[in-house]
Design a protein around this motif. Structure first.
Motif, PDB file in Angstrom:
ATOM      1  N   LEU A 227      33.331  41.040   8.873  1.00  0.00           N
ATOM      2  CA  LEU A 227      32.944  39.626   8.911  1.00  0.00           C
ATOM      3  C   LEU A 227      31.913  39.315   7.832  1.00  0.00           C
ATOM      4  O   LEU A 227      31.939  38.244   7.225  1.00  0.00           O
ATOM      5  N   ARG A 228      31.010  40.256   7.594  1.00  0.00           N
ATOM      6  CA  ARG A 228      30.017  40.065   6.540  1.00  0.00           C
ATOM      7  C   ARG A 228      30.697  39.972   5.179  1.00  0.00           C
ATOM      8  O   ARG A 228      30.344  39.137   4.341  1.00  0.00           O
ATOM      9  N   ASP A 229      31.699  40.827   4.953  1.00  0.00           N
ATOM     10  CA  ASP A 229      32.447  40.791   3.688  1.00  0.00           C
ATOM     11  C   ASP A 229      33.224  39.487   3.547  1.00  0.00           C
ATOM     12  O   ASP A 229      33.316  38.912   2.455  1.00  0.00           O
ATOM     13  N   LYS A 230      33.795  39.006   4.658  1.00  0.00           N
ATOM     14  CA  LYS A 230      34.523  37.736   4.610  1.00  0.00           C
ATOM     15  C   LYS A 230      33.599  36.577   4.253  1.00  0.00           C
ATOM     16  O   LYS A 230      33.986  35.657   3.531  1.00  0.00           O
ATOM     17  N   ALA A 231      32.374  36.621   4.770  1.00  0.00           N
ATOM     18  CA  ALA A 231      31.406  35.579   4.434  1.00  0.00           C
ATOM     19  C   ALA A 231      31.113  35.576   2.943  1.00  0.00           C
ATOM     20  O   ALA A 231      31.056  34.521   2.297  1.00  0.00           O
ATOM     21  N   LEU A 232      30.951  36.779   2.368  1.00  0.00           N
ATOM     22  CA  LEU A 232      30.681  36.888   0.939  1.00  0.00           C
ATOM     23  C   LEU A 232      31.854  36.383   0.118  1.00  0.00           C
ATOM     24  O   LEU A 232      31.679  35.627  -0.847  1.00  0.00           O
ATOM     25  N   TRP A 233      33.066  36.773   0.504  1.00  0.00           N
ATOM     26  CA  TRP A 233      34.240  36.349  -0.251  1.00  0.00           C
ATOM     27  C   TRP A 233      34.483  34.844  -0.119  1.00  0.00           C
ATOM     28  O   TRP A 233      34.954  34.198  -1.058  1.00  0.00           O
ATOM     29  N   ALA A 234      34.170  34.276   1.021  1.00  0.00           N
ATOM     30  CA  ALA A 234      34.314  32.827   1.195  1.00  0.00           C
ATOM     31  C   ALA A 234      33.407  32.086   0.220  1.00  0.00           C
ATOM     32  O   ALA A 234      33.810  31.079  -0.386  1.00  0.00           O
ATOM     33  N   ILE A 235      32.182  32.576   0.041  1.00  0.00           N
ATOM     34  CA  ILE A 235      31.247  31.951  -0.905  1.00  0.00           C
ATOM     35  C   ILE A 235      31.760  32.100  -2.336  1.00  0.00           C
ATOM     36  O   ILE A 235      31.709  31.158  -3.135  1.00  0.00           O
ATOM     37  N   ILE A 236      32.292  33.287  -2.673  1.00  0.00           N
ATOM     38  CA  ILE A 236      32.814  33.519  -4.029  1.00  0.00           C
ATOM     39  C   ILE A 236      34.003  32.600  -4.314  1.00  0.00           C
ATOM     40  O   ILE A 236      34.118  32.015  -5.400  1.00  0.00           O
ATOM     41  N   TRP A 237      34.899  32.452  -3.334  1.00  0.00           N
ATOM     42  CA  TRP A 237      36.037  31.553  -3.514  1.00  0.00           C
ATOM     43  C   TRP A 237      35.591  30.103  -3.670  1.00  0.00           C
ATOM     44  O   TRP A 237      36.206  29.326  -4.421  1.00  0.00           O
ATOM     45  N   SER A 238      34.534  29.727  -2.982  1.00  0.00           N
ATOM     46  CA  SER A 238      34.017  28.359  -3.142  1.00  0.00           C
ATOM     47  C   SER A 238      33.481  28.148  -4.551  1.00  0.00           C
ATOM     48  O   SER A 238      33.666  27.073  -5.138  1.00  0.00           O
ATOM     49  N   TRP A 239      32.827  29.161  -5.129  1.00  0.00           N
ATOM     50  CA  TRP A 239      32.381  29.072  -6.526  1.00  0.00           C
ATOM     51  C   TRP A 239      33.588  28.861  -7.457  1.00  0.00           C
ATOM     52  O   TRP A 239      33.539  28.048  -8.380  1.00  0.00           O
ATOM     53  N   LEU A 240      34.668  29.614  -7.207  1.00  0.00           N
ATOM     54  CA  LEU A 240      35.860  29.510  -8.054  1.00  0.00           C
ATOM     55  C   LEU A 240      36.489  28.122  -7.946  1.00  0.00           C
ATOM     56  O   LEU A 240      36.917  27.533  -8.949  1.00  0.00           O
ATOM     57  N   GLY A 241      36.539  27.583  -6.722  1.00  0.00           N
ATOM     58  CA  GLY A 241      37.086  26.239  -6.541  1.00  0.00           C
ATOM     59  C   GLY A 241      36.289  25.194  -7.291  1.00  0.00           C
ATOM     60  O   GLY A 241      36.860  24.281  -7.912  1.00  0.00           O
ATOM     61  N   ILE A 242      34.977  25.314  -7.261  1.00  0.00           N
ATOM     62  CA  ILE A 242      34.110  24.384  -8.005  1.00  0.00           C
ATOM     63  C   ILE A 242      34.337  24.537  -9.502  1.00  0.00           C
ATOM     64  O   ILE A 242      34.399  23.545 -10.239  1.00  0.00           O
TER      65      ILE A 242
ATOM     66  N   ILE B 176      35.918  20.692  -1.397  1.00  0.00           N
ATOM     67  CA  ILE B 176      36.629  21.896  -1.845  1.00  0.00           C
ATOM     68  C   ILE B 176      35.913  23.142  -1.336  1.00  0.00           C
ATOM     69  O   ILE B 176      36.538  24.088  -0.835  1.00  0.00           O
ATOM     70  N   THR B 177      34.587  23.134  -1.456  1.00  0.00           N
ATOM     71  CA  THR B 177      33.794  24.254  -0.939  1.00  0.00           C
ATOM     72  C   THR B 177      34.036  24.440   0.551  1.00  0.00           C
ATOM     73  O   THR B 177      34.261  25.563   1.024  1.00  0.00           O
ATOM     74  N   ALA B 178      34.003  23.330   1.308  1.00  0.00           N
ATOM     75  CA  ALA B 178      34.197  23.409   2.758  1.00  0.00           C
ATOM     76  C   ALA B 178      35.593  23.930   3.097  1.00  0.00           C
ATOM     77  O   ALA B 178      35.756  24.761   4.009  1.00  0.00           O
ATOM     78  N   ALA B 179      36.617  23.466   2.368  1.00  0.00           N
ATOM     79  CA  ALA B 179      37.994  23.900   2.641  1.00  0.00           C
ATOM     80  C   ALA B 179      38.159  25.397   2.399  1.00  0.00           C
ATOM     81  O   ALA B 179      38.768  26.112   3.211  1.00  0.00           O
ATOM     82  N   LEU B 180      37.605  25.893   1.290  1.00  0.00           N
ATOM     83  CA  LEU B 180      37.724  27.319   0.981  1.00  0.00           C
ATOM     84  C   LEU B 180      36.912  28.168   1.954  1.00  0.00           C
ATOM     85  O   LEU B 180      37.334  29.267   2.335  1.00  0.00           O
ATOM     86  N   LEU B 181      35.754  27.666   2.375  1.00  0.00           N
ATOM     87  CA  LEU B 181      34.971  28.384   3.383  1.00  0.00           C
ATOM     88  C   LEU B 181      35.742  28.478   4.695  1.00  0.00           C
ATOM     89  O   LEU B 181      35.707  29.507   5.380  1.00  0.00           O
ATOM     90  N   PHE B 182      36.462  27.405   5.043  1.00  0.00           N
ATOM     91  CA  PHE B 182      37.241  27.410   6.286  1.00  0.00           C
ATOM     92  C   PHE B 182      38.422  28.371   6.192  1.00  0.00           C
ATOM     93  O   PHE B 182      38.730  29.106   7.134  1.00  0.00           O
ATOM     94  N   ILE B 183      39.093  28.390   5.035  1.00  0.00           N
ATOM     95  CA  ILE B 183      40.285  29.233   4.869  1.00  0.00           C
ATOM     96  C   ILE B 183      39.916  30.708   4.839  1.00  0.00           C
ATOM     97  O   ILE B 183      40.557  31.536   5.495  1.00  0.00           O
ATOM     98  N   PHE B 184      38.870  31.044   4.081  1.00  0.00           N
ATOM     99  CA  PHE B 184      38.548  32.456   3.864  1.00  0.00           C
ATOM    100  C   PHE B 184      37.403  32.962   4.745  1.00  0.00           C
ATOM    101  O   PHE B 184      37.156  34.163   4.804  1.00  0.00           O
ATOM    102  N   GLY B 185      36.698  32.045   5.400  1.00  0.00           N
ATOM    103  CA  GLY B 185      35.603  32.462   6.263  1.00  0.00           C
ATOM    104  C   GLY B 185      36.076  32.673   7.688  1.00  0.00           C
ATOM    105  O   GLY B 185      37.268  32.667   7.993  1.00  0.00           O
ATOM    106  N   THR B 186      35.135  32.876   8.569  1.00  0.00           N
ATOM    107  CA  THR B 186      35.466  33.092   9.965  1.00  0.00           C
ATOM    108  C   THR B 186      34.290  32.663  10.835  1.00  0.00           C
ATOM    109  O   THR B 186      33.154  32.598  10.373  1.00  0.00           O
ATOM    110  N   GLY B 187      34.565  32.369  12.098  1.00  0.00           N
ATOM    111  CA  GLY B 187      33.501  32.095  13.063  1.00  0.00           C
ATOM    112  C   GLY B 187      32.539  31.012  12.627  1.00  0.00           C
ATOM    113  O   GLY B 187      32.923  29.860  12.393  1.00  0.00           O
TER     114      GLY B 187
END
Length: 472
Positions: free
Chosen positions: A311-326, A128-139
Motif C-alpha cells: 500500500l505504501r508503494d501504491k501511494a508513491l506510484w499514485a503520486i508519480i503518476w499524478s506528476w506525469l499527468g500534469i 487529473i491528479t485526483a483521477a490518477l490518485l483514484f485509479i492507482f491509489g488505494t484506501g
C-alpha cells in the motif's frame, strides 16, 4: 463462523474530531469574514457562492454514501481554497478592467472571460491528479481523490455560474454600479527573478538537509501505521477524559501514539498503540489521569503495521503518476518547458515539505500522505495561474524580454497569490493550534507545504522557465 467481535472508537479519538471540527470552523469563518472586508460587495457574492458550494459537496457526499476521513478533510480544505481562489482571480481581473473605464456590465463580462482560462487549467490539472490518485491509489488516497473531485466540480459551478448570475443581475438593475474593493498592492514592481540564483542555492541547501535527515533517521521516519509496534489495552473503573489521557501519554515521550476507545459506548476501556516505548509508561499516564487503583492493564500485544509495504508503494506510484499527468496536460496547454518546470516544482515541494517534517522529528503516517497530496494540488494550482498570465502577456508584449514578462506576470498576480495563500494558511494554522495533538503533525506539514508551494511557483517553476527559455 464469527470467532470474535469488537467495537472500537475512531482512531483520531472523539476529542480530536471535535477539535478538528472546531478548528475547521474557524478556518471557514476567517474566509467568510475576510472576503466582504476586502472585496466589499463582491465578497458577499463570493460568500453566497461558498454557501452553495458547501451544500453541493455535502449533498454529493451523502448521495455517494461517502465517509469523511482525515485525507477526505484534506481534500475538502484544498477544494475550499480553490473555490476562494477562483473568486479572487475573477475579482482581481474585474478590478483591472474597471481601471480602463468600462461599464459595469463590461467589467463583469471581461473579468469572468479573462479569468476563465486560469480557473479551467488549474482545476483540470488538479482533477487529473485526483483521477490518477483514484485509479492507482488505494484506501485513504482514493478517499482524498473522491472528496477533492466533488469539491472541485462544486467550486467550479459556484464560482463561475452562481456568482456570475448574481453579478449580472446586479448590473442589469444598476448599469452604473461601481465595484469598489480594497487593494493590497498597487502596481507592484518587485524584481523577484533578479536573485533567482540565490533562490536555487537556498532550495538545494534545504533539500540537502531534508534528505540527510530522512536517510539518517531511517525507519524512525515512519509511524506505527507503517512499522507496527506495541498495543496496550487499559481498563478504567470509571470513564476518563480522553483528551487528558492523550495529554498524559504525550508527556511520557511515547513514539507515534494512537488512542482509541474500546468496546461498547459505556465501556471504560481504551487501546493505546505506539511505535516505541515501555508499556509501563501507559500505566503511568493512566495513573496520572485516574489515580493509582482506578485502572488496570488488561493486555499487551505486539502488532504489525496497519499499512502494508504494498500500500505504501501504491501511494508513491499514485503520486508519480499524478506528476506525469500534469506534465502531459501542461505540455499540451502551454509548452514542454513550462510543463517540465511545473513538475520539477512539484517534486521540489514534496521533498522540501517532507524534509522539513523529518527535521522537526515528526513521523510519517497516513495523515502525512494526505497532506503531501494536498500540497501537490495547491502547488500546481498556484503555478498554473502564473503560467496562464505569462501566456497572455507574451501575446501582448512580443518585443519585451521574456524575463521581464515573467516578472511582470508574477507582480500582476501578487495580490491573488497573497490572498489565496493567506486563506489556506489560516485554515491549516487553525488545525495546528486548535485541532489537538492527534492532527497537529498533519496541520504542520500542510502549513509548511502551502508556504513552499507559493515560494516554488516564483523561484523554482517561473525561474526555470526563464533560464530554459534563455538557452533554447
Amino acid at each position: 463462523t464469527v470467532v470474535e467481535e469488537r467495537t472500537i472508537g475512531p482512531s483520531l479519538g472523539k476529542d480530536s474530531i471535535d477539535s478538528g471540527i472546531r478548528a475547521s470552523f474557524f478556518g471557514v469563518l476567517f474566509v467568510v469574514v475576510f472576503m466582504p472586508l476586502y472585496y466589499l460587495f463582491c465578497g458577499w457574492v463570493a460568500n453566497l457562492g461558498l454557501l452553495i458550494y458547501v451544500v453541493l459537496v455535502a449533498g454529493a457526499m451523502a448521495a455517494f454514501g461517502s465517509t469523511l476521513t482525515l485525507p477526505g478533510i484534506a481534500g475538502f480544505i484544498l477544494s475550499v481554497g480553490m473555490a476562494v481562489d477562483a473568486n479572487v482571480l475573477i475579482f482581481e481581473r474585474m478590478r483591472e478592467e474597471a481601471t480602463t473605464g468600462k461599464t459595469a456590465r463590461a467589467v463583469v463580462s471581461a473579468g469572468y472571460h479573462r479569468a476563465f482560462s486560469a480557473i479551467l487549467d488549474s482545476n483540470v490539472t488538479t482533477l487529473i491528479t485526483a483521477a490518477l490518485l483514484f485509479i492507482f491509489g488505494t484506501g485513504p488516497i482514493q478517499g482524498f481523490a473522491v472528496t477533492l473531485s466533488i469539491g472541485l466540480l462544486a467550486s467550479l459551478f459556484s464560482a463561475i455560474f452562481v456568482t456570475r448570475v448574481v453579478l449580472d443581475y446586479v448590473v442589469k438593475k444598476n448599469p452604473n454600479k461601481v465595484f469598489k474593493m480594497l487593494e493590497l498592492f498597487k502596481a507592484p514592481n518587485i524584481p523577484f527573478l533578479k536573485r533567482r540564483v540565490w533562490a536555487y542555492g537556498f532550495s538545494v541547501l534545504c533539500l540537502g538537509l531534508g534528505i540527510f535527515a530522512l536517510t539518517g533517521r531511517g525507519e524512525k521516519n515512519y509511524g506505527v501505521e507503517f512499522t507496527g509496534g506495541t498495543l496496550v489495552q487499559v481498563g478504567f473503573t470509571q470513564d476518563v477524559d480522553q483528551a487528558k489521557f492523550r495529554a498524559q501519554l504525550e508527556k511520557q515521550d511515547l513514539k507515534s501514539v494512537t488512542l482509541q476507545h474500546f468496546g461498547e459506548a459505556k465501556s471504560h476501556q481504551y487501546v493505546v498503540k505506539m511505535a516505541e516505548g515501555n508499556p509501563s509508561k501507559v500505566g503511568a499516564a493512566a495513573e496520572a489521569v485516574a489515580g493509582k487503583d482506578a485502572f488496570k492493564i488488561l493486555k499487551v500485544d505486539q502488532v504489525g503495521p496497519s499499512v502494508s509495504g504494498s500500500l505504501r508503494d501504491k501511494a508513491l506510484w499514485a503520486i508519480i503518476w499524478s506528476w506525469l499527468g500534469i506534465l502531459i496536460y501542461v505540455g499540451w496547454r502551454f509548452e514542454w518547458k513550462f510543463a517540465t518546470a511545473a513538475v520539477v516544482a512539484l517534486v521540489h515541494d514534496t521533498l522540501f515539505a517532507i524534509g522539513v517534517y523529518a527535521l522537526s522529528g515528526r513521523e510519517i503516517n497516513l495523515a502525512t500522505v494526505a497532506a503531501v497530496m494536498t500540497i501537490i494540488g495547491f502547488s500546481v494550482n498556484d503555478t498554473i495561474v502564473i503560467f496562464d498570465r505569462i501566456r497572455d502577456n507574451v501575446k501582448l508584449m512580443r518585443k519585451t524580454p521574456f524575463v521581464d514578462i515573467v516578472n511582470l506576470s508574477v507582480n500582476q498576480c501578487l495580490s491573488r497569490t497573497a490572498l489565496t495563500t493567506l486563506t489556506v494558511i489560516f485554515g491549516s494554522l487553525s488545525l495546528l493550534f486548535f485541532g489537538g495533538p492527534a492532527i497537529a503533525d498533519f496541520a504542520f506539514i500542510l502549513t509548511v507545504g502551502f508556504l513552499i508551494g507559493t515560494y516554488s511557483t516564483v523561484f523554482v517553476a517561473s525561474a526555470l522557465v526563464v533560464d530554459w527559455k534563455a538557452h533554447k
